[in-house]
Design a protein around this motif. Structure first.
Motif, PDB file in Angstrom:
ATOM      1  N   ASN A 308     -11.817   7.097  29.208  1.00 16.14           N
ATOM      2  CA  ASN A 308     -11.867   8.311  28.373  1.00 16.14           C
ATOM      3  C   ASN A 308     -10.499   8.957  28.178  1.00 16.14           C
ATOM      4  O   ASN A 308     -10.398  10.166  27.930  1.00 16.14           O
ATOM      5  CB  ASN A 308     -12.843   9.352  28.967  1.00 16.14           C
ATOM      6  N   GLN A 309      -9.448   8.155  28.228  1.00 15.75           N
ATOM      7  CA  GLN A 309      -8.095   8.644  27.949  1.00 15.75           C
ATOM      8  C   GLN A 309      -7.729   8.196  26.529  1.00 15.75           C
ATOM      9  O   GLN A 309      -6.933   7.283  26.322  1.00 15.75           O
ATOM     10  CB  GLN A 309      -7.109   8.084  28.990  1.00 15.75           C
ATOM     11  N   PHE A 310      -8.334   8.866  25.563  1.00 16.51           N
ATOM     12  CA  PHE A 310      -8.293   8.372  24.190  1.00 16.51           C
ATOM     13  C   PHE A 310      -6.912   8.459  23.546  1.00 16.51           C
ATOM     14  O   PHE A 310      -6.540   7.596  22.752  1.00 16.51           O
ATOM     15  CB  PHE A 310      -9.333   9.115  23.352  1.00 16.51           C
ATOM     16  N   LYS A 311      -6.147   9.488  23.862  1.00 13.79           N
ATOM     17  CA  LYS A 311      -4.799   9.592  23.296  1.00 13.79           C
ATOM     18  C   LYS A 311      -3.904   8.454  23.798  1.00 13.79           C
ATOM     19  O   LYS A 311      -3.127   7.871  23.029  1.00 13.79           O
ATOM     20  CB  LYS A 311      -4.182  10.956  23.648  1.00 13.79           C
ATOM     21  N   LEU A 312      -4.044   8.171  25.080  1.00  9.71           N
ATOM     22  CA  LEU A 312      -3.253   7.067  25.640  1.00  9.71           C
ATOM     23  C   LEU A 312      -3.703   5.725  25.075  1.00  9.71           C
ATOM     24  O   LEU A 312      -2.887   4.839  24.797  1.00  9.71           O
ATOM     25  CB  LEU A 312      -3.370   7.047  27.171  1.00  9.71           C
ATOM     26  N   ALA A 313      -5.002   5.583  24.870  1.00  5.73           N
ATOM     27  CA  ALA A 313      -5.529   4.343  24.279  1.00  5.73           C
ATOM     28  C   ALA A 313      -4.993   4.166  22.866  1.00  5.73           C
ATOM     29  O   ALA A 313      -4.554   3.074  22.480  1.00  5.73           O
ATOM     30  CB  ALA A 313      -7.053   4.386  24.265  1.00  5.73           C
ATOM     31  N   HIS A 314      -5.010   5.253  22.098  1.00  9.37           N
ATOM     32  CA  HIS A 314      -4.511   5.217  20.728  1.00  9.37           C
ATOM     33  C   HIS A 314      -3.033   4.806  20.703  1.00  9.37           C
ATOM     34  O   HIS A 314      -2.607   3.952  19.914  1.00  9.37           O
ATOM     35  CB  HIS A 314      -4.695   6.593  20.080  1.00  9.37           C
ATOM     36  N   ALA A 315      -2.238   5.394  21.603  1.00  6.85           N
ATOM     37  CA  ALA A 315      -0.804   5.085  21.667  1.00  6.85           C
ATOM     38  C   ALA A 315      -0.578   3.613  22.038  1.00  6.85           C
ATOM     39  O   ALA A 315       0.306   2.952  21.479  1.00  6.85           O
ATOM     40  CB  ALA A 315      -0.123   6.001  22.678  1.00  6.85           C
TER      41      ALA A 315
END
Length: 382
Positions: A308-315
């Motif tokens: 659930n670390q979506f910003k990091l996943a996106h990056a």
């Protein structure tokens, strides 16, 4: 190591072929030896003596035949009995050490070879064999044994090469160069020694020697390592046209790497051929990047997403696209925008990019079907 051992076997053979026995027919044994029927010879000797025999020559003969027949278990059995009778017999100790090495018992081999050192502290062969039991070039005992062997016989090529390698790892290039130089003076036509010396000469800035020796070596056939050393020597002597010529030979052999491409780019730059310099700079970058880097970022992004670390996943997914636009990265970004970030427009864009990247129709059948269905749904709600 094999050469040493077979030399020892020849010595044992010469001693044992003529061993006198009241029961064994020596002419028959010689015939079996000459026809390399060692298994038959071993069995013949076993039948000629009782299992309780303490005849040292007979035990050595039987052990020798079993060893030459490839029966290490029986050979060790008879050599061990001979060892009990004469614990300081060098040929028996060498044979037991060799058998232990073949059977993977390094500690036992070290024991037998160590006993030889106690008996004959100036035995070149045993130091060479001991060094081989310590394969890591960073092992201090490997260095100790190689150094002793080299002191006893500085002209022996194998030891010189191994010792030079240890010196090289410690960045003692002068010492490594000297060790090889001595061996080469004793055998000036030894191409293996000359090849080993070439990179050291480069390190010591003996560029003309590298060029002269390297070009002689290359008459024997293309060798990417030699070509690379010659190319670098030409580069460092500012003969950039020649450097490019040799670096190009490496490419033709498909043996180029980041380093050789980098020096090629620099050579073109010094010749003010900026177009080719740029081409090879790009090749250098491509060579430096693993072809799997995009996949690694896809895995990293998925790990973040599942936590659930979506910003990091996106990056992570976006970073992966900088290395290679793969169907997996497009699909993961589409799913992330669609189901986690709730942004249908970029999700629709990445779904389309996924289909356009031609995913595998068989392996990705379920994902392709889902993507097509989801695109249709998103277009209806747009």
């Amino acid at each position: 190591m094999k050469n040493i051992f077979y030399s020892l076997l020849l010595m044992v053979f010469s001693q044992q072929c003529y061993a006198q026995s009241s029961t064994a027919d020596q002419q028959k044994l010689l015939d079996l030896y000459q026809n390399q029927k060692y298994a038959e010879a071993a069995q013949y000797l076993k039948n000629s003596y009782t299992d309780q025999t303490n005849d040292q020559k007979a035990l050595n003969q039987i052990a020798y035949c079993f060893l030459m027949a490839g029966n290490n278990v029986e050979a060790e059995k008879y050599y061990s009995k001979a060892y009990q009778l004469q614990p300081q017999n060098l040929s028996v100790l060498f044979s037991l050490g060799n058998i232990s090495t073949r059977r993977g018992n390094q500690q036992l081999a070290k024991k037998y070879y160590g006993e030889i050192v106690k008996i004959d502290s100036n035995n070149f062969n045993v130091y060479k064999l001991l060094a081989n039991l310590y394969p890591s070039v960073k092992d201090s005992l490997r260095f100790v044994y190689l150094l002793k062997a080299n002191q006893l016989n500085p002209n022996e090529a194998d030891v010189a090469i191994d010792l030079a390698e240890v010196h090289g790892v410690s960045q003692e290039y002068e010492k490594a160069y000297h060790v090889l130089d001595v061996a080469i003076k004793a055998d000036s036509e030894n191409l293996v020694l000359q090849r080993a010396k070439l990179p050291l000469a480069n390190q010591l800035k003996k560029y003309q020697e590298v060029i002269t020796t390297g070009e002689i070596l290359l008459k024997d056939g293309d060798d990417a390592a030699v070509i690379r050393d010659v190319a670098k020597a030409y580069y460092y002597t500012k003969k950039y046209d020649q450097a490019i010529k040799y670096f190009s030979r490496i490419e033709k052999l498909l043996m180029q790497n980041e380093n050789t491409l980098y020096f090629t780019s620099l050579s073109y730059r010094y010749l003010k051929n900026y177009k080719m310099a740029a081409i090879y700079a790009n090749k250098t970058i491509e060579e430096a990047i693993s072809p799997n880097t995009a996949s690694y970022y896809a895995l990293l992004g998925l790990s973040y997403e599942e936590n659930n670390q979506f910003k990091l996943a996106h990056a992570a997914y976006k970073k992966g696209l900088q290395f290679k636009a793969t169907p997996t990265l497009y699909y993961r970004l589409a799913i992330l925008y669609d189901t986690k970030l709730k942004q249908p427009k970029p999700a629709l864009n990445y779904y389309k990019l996924y289909l356009g990247s031609k995913p595998n129709a068989e392996d990705d059948e379920a994902e392709i079907k889902f993507t097509k269905d989801r695109i249709a749904q998103l277009l209806l709600t747009d």
